[in-house]
Motif scaffolding. Structure first.
Motif, short mmCIF file in Angstrom:
data_model
loop_
_atom_site.label_atom_id
_atom_site.label_comp_id
_atom_site.label_asym_id
_atom_site.label_seq_id
_atom_site.Cartn_x
_atom_site.Cartn_y
_atom_site.Cartn_z
N PRO A 183 0.82 -1.22 0.00
CA PRO A 183 0.00 0.00 0.00
C PRO A 183 0.85 1.26 0.00
O PRO A 183 1.95 1.30 0.57
N ARG A 184 0.30 2.30 -0.63
CA ARG A 184 0.98 3.61 -0.68
C ARG A 184 0.00 4.67 -0.21
O ARG A 184 -1.09 4.84 -0.78
N ASN A 185 0.37 5.41 0.82
CA ASN A 185 -0.49 6.46 1.37
C ASN A 185 0.15 7.82 1.17
O ASN A 185 1.36 7.99 1.35
N LEU A 186 -0.68 8.80 0.82
CA LEU A 186 -0.24 10.19 0.69
C LEU A 186 -1.18 11.07 1.50
O LEU A 186 -2.39 11.08 1.26
N ILE A 187 -0.61 11.78 2.48
CA ILE A 187 -1.40 12.60 3.40
C ILE A 187 -0.86 14.03 3.34
O ILE A 187 0.31 14.27 3.64
N ILE A 188 -1.74 14.97 2.97
CA ILE A 188 -1.36 16.38 2.85
C ILE A 188 -2.28 17.19 3.76
O ILE A 188 -3.51 17.12 3.62
#
Length: 438
Positions: A183-188
């Motif tokens: 899994p790849r998560n991107l949190i901005i």
């Protein structure tokens, strides 16, 4: 064919499936070449000196699930924070489950990486943030980047407070004899915004699972990020969790890691400072037994003045379990007036349990307050005797002392329902009813 060969040979088919002509093609190809050159890390590398992947890599992992697997909410309800309302991003064997999820685009984006990576409306955001803070050199991060296609995409615009916590749940059904997921998560999180996130990886049976996860977190000016990682998996589950945090001026990022289960868990947690007067907090509790292995590898890179970082890790190890704490604080020459504190306290409940601790300070500035410390010991026999003399049975006295040992980290949890949940898990791990009002 070993796992490395299987992954490299399957890359072309993967790219054709996700769109070989996408803007990410060069990023993925470069990342795969790095992994192909370096392979899986070994104990010959200083950062992996105490953690071996050899036994895990002998499994014949399926790298892409053969089919989508559905599960009922009633079967997994206990893993959610169901006492309160939350946004939910749920993935089953690496595939998004719409019927278990609760997403939103109302003021904030709580949705899928697959959407963010492919839809034109997200292109500017992806170009600006995706793979910008994640390591281009670390082989397992490169492997994840090469195959990045699905995970959580969370974008909180400026001056927004997420109205409820966000749960990111990754379930492995065990329908494959052995499964690898990435899994790849991107949190901005934008300026003056706030979000609370709870992340969990959970196997639903005893078939081997290898999860190689990467999360990038960007905290803009005065943003507040509360991230909780719950690791309480089955004995055949293996997790390599790579988290990279970029912080701007006056932001506050808290990452709390609770490692209670799984066969092997490796947490790579990296903080990078890009503004003044910001705070980084890294807390962790590890309680393991049998032959379980948990390795915490942390880096806080102080590159700007007037910043603070706090690391507080507690470990309780029984049976033949092994713990590792390798924490590094780097204070660059420009980072004057830095306050950096790091401690790792550990209790060994068995003569055969092991903890390898290596706290590090690397300081190039001359006006700083920095400290690090590590303790390894056993329970206080005097305190045990005192409690037993007051009528508290030995087992409960032992559990209360261990709970008190962990309490500083427990009290840092800002979601009351989650604090209750963690306390219950700790009580179960210690094998007692602590008698608290849960």
């Amino acid at each position: 064919m070993d796992l490395k060969e299987k992954l490299v040979s399957s890359f072309m088919a993967f790219e054709e499936r996700v769109d070989v002509h996408s803007d990410l093609h060069d990023i993925r190809t470069t990342a795969l070449k790095n992994f192909e050159n370096k392979g899986f890390p070994t104990k010959k590398e200083e950062a992996w000196k105490y953690t071996s992947l050899n036994a895990i890599l002998k499994n014949d992992f399926t790298v892409f699930p053969k089919q989508e697997n559905a599960i009922e909410f009633s079967h997994v309800k206990k893993y959610f924070l169901h006492e309160i309302d939350t946004y939910k991003l749920v993935f089953i064997d690496g595939v998004f489950s719409s019927h278990l999820s609760s997403t939103t685009h109302d003021g904030i984006d709580v949705c899928l990486m697959s959407s963010a990576l492919t839809k034109p409306k997200y292109k500017m955001v992806i170009d600006k943030y995706f793979n910008q803070i994640a390591s281009k050199d670390e082989s397992l991060t490169s492997l994840n980047t090469a195959f990045a296609s699905e995970g959580a995409f969370i974008n909180i615009p400026q001056k927004k407070v997420a109205d409820k916590p966000i749960e990111i749940m990754y379930f492995s059904t065990g329908n494959e004899a052995a499964l690898m997921v990435q899994p790849r998560n991107l949190i901005i999180v934008g300026e003056n915004s706030h979000v609370q996130i709870i992340e969990r990886h959970q196997s639903l049976n005893e078939n081997p699972v290898l999860t190689n996860s990467v999360t990038e977190i960007f905290a803009q000016k005065r943003a507040i990020v509360d991230h909780y990682k719950i690791q309480n998996d089955n004995n055949e589950a293996n997790l390599i969790d790579n988290t990279y945090v970029s912080q701007q001026q006056e932001s506050h990022v808290y990452v709390h890691t609770f490692s209670f289960g799984g066969n092997l868990t490796r947490n790579n947690l990296n903080f990078y400072h890009f503004g003044e007067r910001l705070t980084s907090t890294l807390n962790g509790i590890t309680i393991i037994g049998e032959k379980q292995h948990v390795d915490h590898y942390t880096l806080v890179n102080h590159a700007t003045p007037n910043c603070e970082s706090f690391q507080d890790y507690k470990g309780i190890f029984s049976d033949r379990s092994t713990g590792v704490f390798n924490g590094k604080v780097l204070v660059e020459k420009e980072a004057q007036k830095t306050n950096a504190f790091q401690k790792s306290n550990n209790i060994l409940l068995s003569d055969k349990a092991t903890i390898n601790a290596k706290p590090q300070l690397e300081i190039f500035a001359d006006d700083v307050k920095c400290s690090h410390g590590c303790t390894v010991g056993q329970l206080d026999e005097t305190a045990m005797f005192y409690m037993q003399s007051r009528g508290i049975p030995k087992k409960e006295a032992k559990a209360l002392l261990m709970y008190a040992f962990s309490n500083a980290v427990i009290e840092s949890i800002k979601i009351p329902e989650l604090k209750q949940r963690i306390t219950k898990i700790i009580a179960m791990k210690l094998g007692v009813n602590l008698g608290f009002d849960l």
